[in-house]
Scaffold this motif. Structure first.
Motif, PDB file in Angstrom:
ATOM      1  N   ILE A  47       0.867  -1.353  -0.142  1.00  0.00           N
ATOM      2  CA  ILE A  47      -0.112  -0.059  -0.084  1.00  0.00           C
ATOM      3  C   ILE A  47       1.067   1.159   0.052  1.00  0.00           C
ATOM      4  CG2 ILE A  47      -1.769   1.434   1.505  1.00  0.00           C
ATOM      5  CD1 ILE A  47      -2.467  -1.370   2.216  1.00  0.00           C
ATOM      6  N   PRO A  48       0.680   2.069  -0.873  1.00  0.00           N
ATOM      7  CA  PRO A  48       1.419   3.607  -0.971  1.00  0.00           C
ATOM      8  C   PRO A  48       1.191   4.250  -0.054  1.00  0.00           C
ATOM      9  CG  PRO A  48      -0.051   3.310  -2.764  1.00  0.00           C
ATOM     10  CD  PRO A  48      -0.328   2.181  -2.093  1.00  0.00           C
ATOM     11  N   THR A  49       1.982   5.257   0.625  1.00  0.00           N
ATOM     12  CA  THR A  49       1.699   6.441   1.388  1.00  0.00           C
ATOM     13  C   THR A  49       2.198   7.533   0.764  1.00  0.00           C
ATOM     14  OG1 THR A  49       3.726   6.327   2.699  1.00  0.00           O
ATOM     15  CG2 THR A  49       1.598   4.859   3.350  1.00  0.00           C
ATOM     16  N   LEU A  50       2.232   9.024   1.367  1.00  0.00           N
ATOM     17  CA  LEU A  50       2.741  10.066   0.989  1.00  0.00           C
ATOM     18  C   LEU A  50       4.412   9.884   1.028  1.00  0.00           C
ATOM     19  CD1 LEU A  50       0.457  12.729   2.456  1.00  0.00           C
ATOM     20  CD2 LEU A  50       0.724  12.209   0.113  1.00  0.00           C
ATOM     21  N   ILE A  51       4.767   9.059   1.751  1.00  0.00           N
ATOM     22  CA  ILE A  51       6.050   8.832   2.017  1.00  0.00           C
ATOM     23  C   ILE A  51       6.819   8.102   0.615  1.00  0.00           C
ATOM     24  CG2 ILE A  51       8.083   7.539   3.315  1.00  0.00           C
ATOM     25  CD1 ILE A  51       6.224   7.779   5.746  1.00  0.00           C
ATOM     26  N   THR A  52       6.024   7.120   0.277  1.00  0.00           N
ATOM     27  CA  THR A  52       6.068   6.512  -1.166  1.00  0.00           C
ATOM     28  C   THR A  52       6.362   7.644  -2.302  1.00  0.00           C
ATOM     29  OG1 THR A  52       5.030   4.493  -0.164  1.00  0.00           O
ATOM     30  CG2 THR A  52       5.591   4.600  -2.404  1.00  0.00           C
ATOM     31  N   LEU A  53       5.336   8.399  -2.022  1.00  0.00           N
ATOM     32  CA  LEU A  53       5.089   9.412  -3.149  1.00  0.00           C
ATOM     33  C   LEU A  53       6.471  10.330  -3.291  1.00  0.00           C
ATOM     34  CD1 LEU A  53       3.633  10.917  -5.553  1.00  0.00           C
ATOM     35  CD2 LEU A  53       2.653  12.184  -3.725  1.00  0.00           C
ATOM     36  N   ARG A  54       6.959  10.782  -2.152  1.00  0.00           N
ATOM     37  CA  ARG A  54       8.242  11.647  -1.900  1.00  0.00           C
ATOM     38  C   ARG A  54       9.385  10.820  -2.344  1.00  0.00           C
ATOM     39  NH1 ARG A  54      12.006  12.684   1.960  1.00  0.00           N
ATOM     40  NH2 ARG A  54      12.674  14.748   1.863  1.00  0.00           N
ATOM     41  N   GLU A  55       9.351   9.570  -2.014  1.00  0.00           N
ATOM     42  CA  GLU A  55      10.575   8.864  -2.382  1.00  0.00           C
ATOM     43  C   GLU A  55      10.663   8.848  -3.938  1.00  0.00           C
ATOM     44  OE1 GLU A  55       9.811   5.031  -0.203  1.00  0.00           O
ATOM     45  OE2 GLU A  55      10.778   5.830   1.492  1.00  0.00           O
ATOM     46  N   LYS A  56       9.423   8.725  -4.479  1.00  0.00           N
ATOM     47  CA  LYS A  56       9.508   8.406  -6.018  1.00  0.00           C
ATOM     48  C   LYS A  56       9.859  10.143  -6.637  1.00  0.00           C
ATOM     49  CE  LYS A  56       8.225   5.203  -7.889  1.00  0.00           C
ATOM     50  NZ  LYS A  56       8.986   4.364  -8.102  1.00  0.00           N
ATOM     51  N   LEU A  57       9.507  11.012  -6.011  1.00  0.00           N
ATOM     52  CA  LEU A  57       9.767  12.329  -6.428  1.00  0.00           C
ATOM     53  C   LEU A  57      11.466  12.425  -6.324  1.00  0.00           C
ATOM     54  CD1 LEU A  57       6.944  14.494  -4.723  1.00  0.00           C
ATOM     55  CD2 LEU A  57       7.352  14.554  -6.960  1.00  0.00           C
ATOM     56  N   LEU A  58      11.960  11.982  -5.164  1.00  0.00           N
ATOM     57  CA  LEU A  58      13.366  12.202  -5.100  1.00  0.00           C
ATOM     58  C   LEU A  58      14.095  11.403  -5.946  1.00  0.00           C
ATOM     59  CD1 LEU A  58      13.823  11.594  -1.284  1.00  0.00           C
ATOM     60  CD2 LEU A  58      14.292  13.813  -2.469  1.00  0.00           C
ATOM     61  N   GLU A  59      13.558  10.358  -6.753  1.00  0.00           N
ATOM     62  CA  GLU A  59      14.233   9.670  -7.788  1.00  0.00           C
ATOM     63  C   GLU A  59      14.145  10.210  -9.100  1.00  0.00           C
ATOM     64  OE1 GLU A  59      11.986   5.821  -7.951  1.00  0.00           O
ATOM     65  OE2 GLU A  59      12.669   5.181  -6.046  1.00  0.00           O
ATOM     66  N   GLN A  60      13.328  11.363  -9.215  1.00  0.00           N
ATOM     67  CA  GLN A  60      13.430  12.062 -10.760  1.00  0.00           C
ATOM     68  C   GLN A  60      14.547  13.030 -10.889  1.00  0.00           C
ATOM     69  OE1 GLN A  60      10.522  10.645 -12.431  1.00  0.00           O
ATOM     70  NE2 GLN A  60      10.519   9.713 -10.610  1.00  0.00           N
ATOM     71  N   PRO A  61      14.936  12.961 -11.956  1.00  0.00           N
ATOM     72  CA  PRO A  61      16.177  13.737 -12.561  1.00  0.00           C
ATOM     73  C   PRO A  61      15.821  15.491 -12.300  1.00  0.00           C
ATOM     74  CG  PRO A  61      15.075  13.067 -14.377  1.00  0.00           C
ATOM     75  CD  PRO A  61      14.244  12.465 -13.310  1.00  0.00           C
ATOM     76  N   GLU A  62      14.718  15.939 -12.472  1.00  0.00           N
ATOM     77  CA  GLU A  62      14.560  17.421 -12.614  1.00  0.00           C
ATOM     78  C   GLU A  62      14.510  18.014 -11.199  1.00  0.00           C
ATOM     79  OE1 GLU A  62      11.760  15.374 -15.483  1.00  0.00           O
ATOM     80  OE2 GLU A  62      12.346  15.085 -13.316  1.00  0.00           O
ATOM     81  N   LYS A  63      15.134  19.119 -11.277  1.00  0.00           N
ATOM     82  CA  LYS A  63      15.161  20.064 -10.087  1.00  0.00           C
ATOM     83  C   LYS A  63      14.008  20.655  -9.441  1.00  0.00           C
ATOM     84  CE  LYS A  63      15.771  24.363 -10.555  1.00  0.00           C
ATOM     85  NZ  LYS A  63      16.037  25.981 -10.932  1.00  0.00           N
ATOM     86  N   GLU A  64      12.846  20.599 -10.045  1.00  0.00           N
ATOM     87  CA  GLU A  64      11.592  20.803  -9.624  1.00  0.00           C
ATOM     88  C   GLU A  64      10.974  19.738  -8.728  1.00  0.00           C
ATOM     89  OE1 GLU A  64      12.179  23.371 -13.236  1.00  0.00           O
ATOM     90  OE2 GLU A  64      12.206  21.221 -12.756  1.00  0.00           O
ATOM     91  N   ALA A  65      11.428  18.543  -9.349  1.00  0.00           N
ATOM     92  CA  ALA A  65      10.930  17.349  -8.408  1.00  0.00           C
ATOM     93  C   ALA A  65      11.447  17.228  -7.200  1.00  0.00           C
ATOM     94  CB  ALA A  65      11.225  15.961  -9.016  1.00  0.00           C
ATOM     95  N   GLN A  66      12.791  17.630  -6.650  1.00  0.00           N
ATOM     96  CA  GLN A  66      13.310  17.618  -5.595  1.00  0.00           C
ATOM     97  C   GLN A  66      12.795  18.869  -4.807  1.00  0.00           C
ATOM     98  OE1 GLN A  66      15.838  15.246  -5.507  1.00  0.00           O
ATOM     99  NE2 GLN A  66      15.357  14.950  -7.564  1.00  0.00           N
ATOM    100  N   GLU A  67      12.466  19.991  -5.311  1.00  0.00           N
ATOM    101  CA  GLU A  67      11.652  21.108  -4.687  1.00  0.00           C
ATOM    102  C   GLU A  67      10.548  20.514  -4.202  1.00  0.00           C
ATOM    103  OE1 GLU A  67      11.618  24.032  -7.435  1.00  0.00           O
ATOM    104  OE2 GLU A  67      13.663  24.812  -7.204  1.00  0.00           O
TER     105      GLU A  67
END
Length: 771
Positions: free
Chosen positions: A559-579
């Motif tokens: 089951i995904p959570t907001l923590i899972t979503l944040r981890e997925k954002l951190l995996e993205q190459p864009e600077k905006e994803a890190q923000e």
């Protein structure tokens, strides 16, 4: 005599037969199951039932519009047929009434509340009008056989229904069963609950339906009759005033006794009417000319035409002008009234009330002498006219005798919402009868919004097995929910109760792409974090990551959570994803992480209140969004089980303060409706709701709106959107708590709701600080 009137009287002429039995007094010769009755020699009748409209509280402009629409209906009546408009008033049968509205006991520990609620309803019934009003239109026509009559009624019926629809009145044909029930209720007052006629069985056995509906005894005196140990009297309108107010019929029907008032209408073809009036005018002119010639012969050249002759000339010209230039028709009309009382003394008292009302309007209503039987058959909605007292009127003059007053709502399986402020009858509403069941409750603080919502929740919890879900931003519903056996889930930064913002069950969303709907929800959450940071790039990244998270979920089952979503954002190459990941950190790993864990509360209770009072201002909007999403999941789950859900969301205006939360909630609102859920939104700030297109659409598309006392700016906006007249606005202007307007479908009904304060239920529902 006018040719068409002569033909109708010739067609209706039926040999007089002395009735030897009570059954013989009923002028019906044969019936068909579709509601067509044979009431004379080749004379067939069919009755339509139509609903009342809010004429009494309409504005002057609306009244004029209703008056003209009703005149159009009268003009559309066929000159080949006769019409009869009948208003039926009958007392509510106490046994039947209690069976319909009282809550049955279930021995579940809540019967003490059911007893209080039942007692409140009974007390309201005693103080109410206690009358049921029904309006019927009966069309009678002479045809060679049943098939011809059936084809005629099919054609005419569509025209009648469309004209009444323009008035806002709902019209239906009465079947034989329904029409016989109307007669049964009149002939056997007090025995309404015993009606259980099986027409098919009766026909097979060769029984006569008259045996079933006729009174046990019927005795006619010179100016009254006795029926089943009750006393009745039939009146007719003898003299009309030159000017009659449009309130006369409604005032005549304010008597709290079983009553029927009928207006028989015969329409004359326009060409024949014009020819008749021209002949009358020619006769008047001839009389005036002969009179002047006689005066001239006597050398009286200055003589003035007598007043009566001049008046005849003036009235004839006006009548002709009405027919030729003002789209009026010539009508013959006859008004009859029948009342039933328990005692002779009560009959005399009611008679005096009717005569006083008539004199007030400068009319003369008198009892029929030695014609009570003929009068009784004339007043009944069966299509017979035995009284020959006819008055010549124009369409406009006849339309003044309109049968409309105020719309009553007393639905089977309905919920109590108060008393009608005009008629004082109970308002019982079943939202299942509406096109959609979305509801809104508006009112300034202290007007009774929360009390009204709690009263509804109480009734639903005591009378149904439906699920009830509440979003409670102010912690107002907890005591009530616990008292009726529900579960209160307290959500705050210090609470151990968690709801996973990423929960999504099968069937989530409006279409075949639930991830897209969930992405809309996540966007609305991010908008709460930073309203300025969501540009096109950020939206694309959030949408991509949401899809990836649920793709992983389908593969792993975790089951995904907001923590899972944040981890997925951190995996993205864009600077905006890190923000974006940084902005989400406070709500995942920080102190405001209550929505970032798997759901750990029991959501299986039938009644659940989500209390977010201690959530804090920063998280409250997010809390409302997450709870709305959780409600949507529960509704979807219940829909699959075939279970109905009632949803209450307080302070709904908060969700319309930004674009994405408004879009998400608007989508959720539509899904609630489609999945057998009855959503109710509560707010005091109508202007916030109307500031967004989504809120305006939600308001205009909601079939049920309960409006309590409103602020001036909100009144103005509501009046514009819902077409509320100044007279109707007075009910939501400086009104007392619990009083206001109900929009039910297309009708606006003023109501008063005063709940007894000396009850345990009141203590659970009140929100006043001192109580």
């Amino acid at each position: 005599m006018i040719k068409s009137l002569k033909n109708i009287e010739k067609q209706e002429k039926d040999g007089y037969n002395i009735p030897h039995t009570v059954q013989d007094t009923i002028c019906i010769k044969r019936i068909w199951e579709d509601g067509i009755f044979l009431v004379g020699k080749n004379k067939y009748s069919l009755t339509y039932k139509f609903t009342d409209i809010n004429y009494a509280v309409a504005s002057k402009e609306d009244k004029e519009s209703m008056f003209l629409s009703y005149s159009e209906l009268l003009n559309s009546l066929d000159s080949e047929a006769t019409a009869k408009i009948t208003i039926v008033l009958r007392k509510i049968n106490k046994t039947d009434f209690e069976k319909k509205i009282l809550l049955p006991f279930k021995e579940d520990g809540l019967d003490i509340y059911r007893q209080e609620y039942n007692q409140m309803l009974l007390d309201k019934t005693i103080n109410s009008n206690g009358m049921i009003k029904e309006i019927y239109l009966t069309i009678s026509v002479v045809k060679r056989n049943y098939e011809e009559a059936k084809n005629y009624f099919r054609r005419v019926g569509n025209d009648i229904i469309s004209h009444l629809a323009k008035l806002g009145s709902f019209c239906t044909e009465l079947s034989a069963y329904e029409k016989i029930k109307v007669l049964y209720n009149f002939y056997r007052p007090g025995e309404e609950t015993n009606f259980n006629l099986n027409l098919s069985s009766m026909i097979k056995k060769g029984h006569d339906f008259k045996d079933y509906i006729c009174p046990n005894n019927l005795s006619f005196k010179n100016d009254y009759f006795e029926m089943n140990n009750k006393y009745g009297r039939v009146f007719f309108l003898k003299d009309y005033a030159s000017y009659i107010k449009d309130t006369m019929v409604s005032e005549l029907t304010e008597i709290n006794q079983n009553m029927m008032l009928s207006i028989d209408i015969i329409s004359v073809p326009t060409d024949e009417a014009v020819r008749e009036v021209e002949n009358r005018l020619l006769a008047v002119e001839t009389n005036i000319t002969n009179w002047q010639r006689k005066q001239n012969a006597n050398n009286n050249f200055s003589a003035v035409v007598p007043y009566d002759m001049e008046q005849q000339r003036k009235e004839s010209k006006e009548f002709l002008d009405d027919l030729t230039t003002r789209d009026q028709r010539m009508m013959f009309a006859n008004l009859t009234i029948a009342i039933i009382a328990d005692t002779k003394e009560q009959l005399e008292s009611d008679t005096e009330s009717i005569l006083i009302t008539a004199r007030k309007h400068l009319c003369q209503i008198v009892p029929l002498k030695y014609q009570q039987l003929n009068g009784l058959n004339t007043v009944l909605p069966i299509g017979v006219r035995k009284i020959q007292n006819l008055r010549t009127l124009t369409t406009e003059s006849l339309a003044v005798l309109n049968p409309f007053k105020v719309q009553e709502v007393f639905d089977n399986g309905g919920i109590y919402y108060g008393e009608n402020a005009i008629s004082h009858n109970l308002i019982m509403i079943n939202k299942a009868n509406l096109l959609n069941q979305s509801s809104l409750i508006f009112g300034v603080p202290g007007s009774g919004k929360s009390f009204s919502a709690k009263e509804l929740i109480t009734f639903l919890s005591l009378s149904t097995d439906d699920d009830i879900l509440i979003c409670d931003p102010e912690g107002e519903y907890s005591a009530l929910v616990k008292s009726v056996g529900g579960e209160v889930i307290e959500i705050s930064s210090n609470s151990k109760d968690h709801i996973n913002a990423m929960d999504m069950i099968e069937g989530y969303g409006e279409d075949d792409n639930p991830v897209a709907d969930k992405s809309e929800f996540i966007l609305s959450l991010f908008e709460q974090l930073d309203k300025k940071s969501l540009g096109p790039k950020e939206k694309s990244i959030i949408d991509r990551c949401t899809a990836l998270v649920y793709s992983d979920y389908r593969k792993t089952g975790k089951i995904p959570t907001l923590i899972t979503l944040r981890e997925k954002l951190l995996e993205q190459p864009e600077k905006e994803a890190q923000e974006l990941a940084l902005a989400l950190e406070l709500f995942t790993n920080g102190s405001l992480n209550i929505f970032a864990h798997e759901t750990n509360v029991n959501t299986n209770s039938r009644i659940i209140s989500y209390d977010i009072y201690k959530l804090g201002k920063q998280l409250k909007t997010m809390g409302l969004l997450v709870i709305t999403d959780a409600l949507l999941n529960r509704v979807t789950e219940n829909y699959k089980k075939g279970k109905r859900t009632h949803i209450f969301i307080d302070e709904i205006h908060v969700l319309f303060e930004n674009e994405y939360s408004a879009n998400f909630f608007n989508s959720a609102w539509r899904q609630f409706r489609k999945r057998d859920a009855y959503p109710t939104a509560i707010t005091q700030n109508v202007k916030y709701l109307l500031s967004s297109p989504e809120g305006t659409g939600m308001l205009s598309n909601s079939e049920f709106i309960l409006m309590l006392n409103q602020a001036p700016s909100d009144r103005k906006e509501l009046a514009k959107l819902l077409n509320i007249s100044k007279e109707q606005l007075s009910y939501i202007t400086n009104s007392k708590a619990g009083c206001g307007l109900i929009r039910y479908g297309g009708a606006l009904i003023p109501f008063v709701n005063k709940f007894p304060t000396n009850t345990k239920l009141y203590k659970l529902m009140t929100t006043k600080p001192g109580e």
